[in-house]
Design a protein around this motif. Structure first.
Motif, short mmCIF file in Angstrom:
data_model
loop_
_atom_site.label_atom_id
_atom_site.label_comp_id
_atom_site.label_asym_id
_atom_site.label_seq_id
_atom_site.Cartn_x
_atom_site.Cartn_y
_atom_site.Cartn_z
N MET A 198 -12.23 4.23 -8.64
CA MET A 198 -10.92 4.76 -8.99
C MET A 198 -9.85 4.33 -7.99
O MET A 198 -8.69 4.12 -8.36
CB MET A 198 -10.99 6.28 -9.08
N ARG A 199 -10.22 4.16 -6.73
CA ARG A 199 -9.27 3.66 -5.74
C ARG A 199 -8.84 2.23 -6.08
O ARG A 199 -7.66 1.88 -6.00
CB ARG A 199 -9.88 3.73 -4.34
N LEU A 243 -4.17 6.06 -2.69
CA LEU A 243 -5.62 5.93 -2.53
C LEU A 243 -6.21 7.02 -1.64
O LEU A 243 -7.44 7.11 -1.51
CB LEU A 243 -5.97 4.55 -1.97
N GLN A 244 -5.33 7.80 -1.00
CA GLN A 244 -5.75 8.89 -0.11
C GLN A 244 -6.68 8.37 0.98
O GLN A 244 -7.83 8.81 1.13
CB GLN A 244 -6.40 10.02 -0.91
N ILE A 245 -6.13 7.42 1.75
CA ILE A 245 -6.90 6.78 2.82
C ILE A 245 -6.07 6.79 4.10
O ILE A 245 -4.90 7.17 4.11
CB ILE A 245 -7.26 5.32 2.45
N TYR A 246 -6.70 6.35 5.20
CA TYR A 246 -5.99 6.24 6.48
C TYR A 246 -5.18 4.95 6.53
O TYR A 246 -5.43 3.99 5.79
CB TYR A 246 -6.98 6.27 7.64
N ASP A 247 -4.21 4.93 7.46
CA ASP A 247 -3.36 3.75 7.63
C ASP A 247 -4.18 2.49 7.90
O ASP A 247 -3.90 1.42 7.35
CB ASP A 247 -2.38 3.96 8.79
N TYR A 251 2.72 -0.32 2.15
CA TYR A 251 1.49 0.20 2.73
C TYR A 251 1.44 1.72 2.59
O TYR A 251 0.38 2.30 2.32
CB TYR A 251 1.40 -0.18 4.20
N SER A 252 2.57 2.37 2.77
CA SER A 252 2.60 3.84 2.73
C SER A 252 2.25 4.35 1.34
O SER A 252 1.56 5.37 1.20
CB SER A 252 3.98 4.35 3.15
N GLU A 256 -5.33 -2.31 4.47
CA GLU A 256 -5.60 -3.74 4.30
C GLU A 256 -7.04 -3.98 3.85
O GLU A 256 -7.32 -4.92 3.09
CB GLU A 256 -5.29 -4.50 5.58
N TRP A 257 -7.95 -3.13 4.29
CA TRP A 257 -9.36 -3.26 3.89
C TRP A 257 -9.49 -3.12 2.37
O TRP A 257 -10.21 -3.89 1.71
CB TRP A 257 -10.21 -2.22 4.60
#
Length: 410
Positions: free
Chosen positions: A299-300, A324-328, A317-318, A332-333
């Motif tokens: 889903m991401r 995606l509810q991920i860290y900063d 990026y923000s 890029e990953w």
């Protein structure tokens, strides 16, 4: 009274009748066996003279069946080559089809006894037939034999030609459904062929369009299976299931409405919608073997694709982090992961913290996507027309300049 015309024993049919009948009656004693063999040979001669090819096939198959376990595979192949050749004897096409059905039925009665050989014989029979429907009938018998005898590896290569076969066979919708479903069931057992299985399953569902409720109901369980396979597959991100009536019937189904909603989330919404759904339907997901963590991963990626489909071609990026509810550090990953999955082509602008999208895969190709494509084609057409007109204008200018230079030289 029938007159039997003497026929040379060198005739392949009579040679097979004599060989198989001698083996079949070998334990009955020479006196009794000889009379039985003679009677069978005379009966075979009579069938040949009278053109009773179906009766002859039945006689030969009965003896061949009795000796199937007594002779080598090479001898069996020779025996059945002669028997199968009978389909070319009748003048009436319908009789050839009945002979093919008789041979196919006999070969598929004991699928676990020399299954590879039986399959080879069926393929030989297929190639001797002229009738398109007879070929389809034999192919389905071969397919079912391969499954029952656990020798599907011998028939899977033929699946690549199935579209050509369908054009040749010209079969009706019910037969197409039977074929697509059978092939899909074979392929689903092989994990490396999951996409091919899914493709056949969707083709099966596509055959259900303007059907009555009773007929449409036949596709319900397969529609459910298709949704589950799509959601579960880690490398499938695009489908048109929502456009299919066979799938659409689940939207208001008391038992499967929630599963339809899950499909709709994967194809039209983002991660937050899935998480809300999972919070209320965790038991449902588990019942279909869907792993929550795997669903989040997929889903991401699909949410990132949805962001990339925006016409601006830029994603901050923000926004990726939030959606995606991920860290900063993970932004890029996930972009690289999407690129590796061929979901999008883009460049990462680390200085400005944006990605510049040049291409992305649409999760589904519906009306909106067609309109976008039409708009892009119109833009490209306009650009090309402008380039052509510019080139033509420059050419006229160059021609005029060359003409003036010519006058000055004179």
């Amino acid at each position: 009274m029938t007159t039997v015309v003497p026929t040379s024993e060198e005739d392949p049919v009579l040679a097979v009748v004599r060989f198989t009948s001698e083996l079949a009656w070998a334990d009955a004693g020479p006196d009794f066996a000889d009379s039985q063999v003679t009677n069978l040979c005379m009966e075979a001669q009579e069938c040949m003279v009278m053109g009773r090819w179906l009766d002859l096939a039945s006689l030969m198959l009965t003896s061949a069946d009795l000796v199937f376990s007594k002779v080598s595979e090479k001898d069996l192949e020779c025996i059945f080559t002669v028997i199968c050749d009978l389909v070319r004897k009748p003048d009436v096409q319908g009789e050839a089809q009945e002979i093919a059905k008789l041979i196919s039925s006999k070969l598929t009665q004991q699928p676990n006894d020399k299954p590879a050989l039986r399959l080879k014989i069926l393929f030989n029979l297929y190639n001797l037939l002229e009738s398109p429907y007879s070929r389809f009938y034999v192919y389905m018998k071969a397919l079912n034999l391969a499954v029952s005898g656990n020798v599907v590896e011998h028939i899977i290569p033929s699946f690549k030609k199935i579209d050509n076969f369908l054009k040749e066979w010209d079969i009706g919708i019910p037969d197409q459904r039977e074929l697509y479903l059978a092939i899909s069931n074979v392929l689903k057992e092989n994990k490396s062929m999951a996409k091919d299985s899914f493709k056949c399953l969707t083709k099966y569902l596509e055959t259900f369009s303007n059907e009555d409720a009773s007929t449409m109901n036949e596709a319900k369980e397969e529609a459910v299976r298709t949704i589950v396979e799509f959601v579960k597959a880690p490398d499938m991100f695009q489908c048109d299931l929502l456009d299919m009536p066979a799938v659409g019937q689940l939207e208001h189904d008391a038992k499967y409405a929630s599963l339809y909603q899950l499909l709709k989330i994967f194809l039209t919404q983002r991660l937050d919608a899935y998480l809300d759904f999972q919070a209320e339907n965790s038991t449902l997901l588990e019942s279909y073997g869907l792993v929550h963590e795997d669903c989040i991963t997929k889903m991401r990626l699909m949410s990132l694709v949805d962001l990339a489909s925006d016409e601006s071609g830029q994603i901050s990026y923000s926004l990726i982090k939030e959606t995606l509810q991920i860290y900063d550090d993970d932004v890029e990953w996930w972009v690289v992961k999407a690129i590796a999955a061929k979901l999008l082509d883009c460049k990462m602008d680390q200085m400005n913290q944006i990605i510049l999208v040049s291409r992305c895969t649409e999760r589904m190709f519906g009306q909106r996507q067609w309109q976008n494509l039409r708009s892009k084609l119109a833009t490209w057409r306009g650009n090309i027309a402008h380039v052509i007109s510019t080139i033509q204008a420059n050419k006229l200018t160059d021609d005029s300049s060359q003409a003036m230079q010519g006058l000055m030289i004179r």
